[in-house]
Design an enzyme around this catalytic site. Structure first.
Site, short mmCIF file in Angstrom:
data_model
loop_
_atom_site.label_atom_id
_atom_site.label_comp_id
_atom_site.label_asym_id
_atom_site.label_seq_id
_atom_site.Cartn_x
_atom_site.Cartn_y
_atom_site.Cartn_z
N GLY A 1 -24.59 23.58 11.31
CA GLY A 1 -25.40 24.64 10.71
C GLY A 1 -25.63 24.43 9.24
O GLY A 1 -26.25 25.27 8.58
N CYS A 2 -25.16 23.32 8.71
CA CYS A 2 -25.37 22.98 7.30
C CYS A 2 -26.38 21.84 7.23
O CYS A 2 -26.34 20.93 8.04
CB CYS A 2 -24.07 22.54 6.63
#
Length: 138
Positions: free
Chosen positions: A50-51
């Site tokens: 999610g980064c």
């Protein structure tokens, strides 16, 4: 390697910054203070999904039940955000981490309002991952 400040000093230092550029530079400086993460710790199980950048966060529980966090990223600002998160969760047990709401601290520092949406999402992904790992230990 310089030590990281505690929560209260972190907040004071943020409030002393005259503008967002100074805060940004301070975040990068905090990231530079993080100890190097060992290559074996840069593994898929420590990777944060999610980064936008590559992010690894390692969580270990010491003999006293306190969580010790380490982290790294290939982006300087993200590494600094990891340092901020590590400071906020410093000296906590797994249950403390699960119960602790970091959002008021981010609001006091006016942190998230100046991050790009992708950085904010990445920061949230880090928090979710740390809380999930802590919940599994508590």
């Amino acid at each position: 390697m310089a030590l990281l400040p505690d929560k209260e000093k972190l907040l004071r230092n943020f409030l002393r910054c005259a503008n967002w550029e100074e805060k940004y530079l301070y975040i990068i400086e905090l990231g530079q203070r993080l100890p190097e993460l060992r290559d074996e710790d840069k593994s898929p199980q420590n990777s944060i999904q999610g980064c936008q950048s590559q992010v690894w966060i390692v969580m270990r529980q010491n003999a006293q039940g306190i969580i010790e966090l380490q982290g790294d990223s290939d982006a300087a600002i993200v590494k600094g955000l990891i340092a901020v998160v590590i400071i906020l969760y410093d000296q906590m047990t797994p249950q403390d981490i699960v119960n602790f709401d970091v959002r008021p601290w981010f609001e006091k520092m006016a942190l998230t309002q100046h991050l790009t949406p992708s950085r904010s999402q990445g920061l949230e992904a880090m928090i979710r991952a740390i809380r999930a790992k802590a919940a599994a230990l508590s």
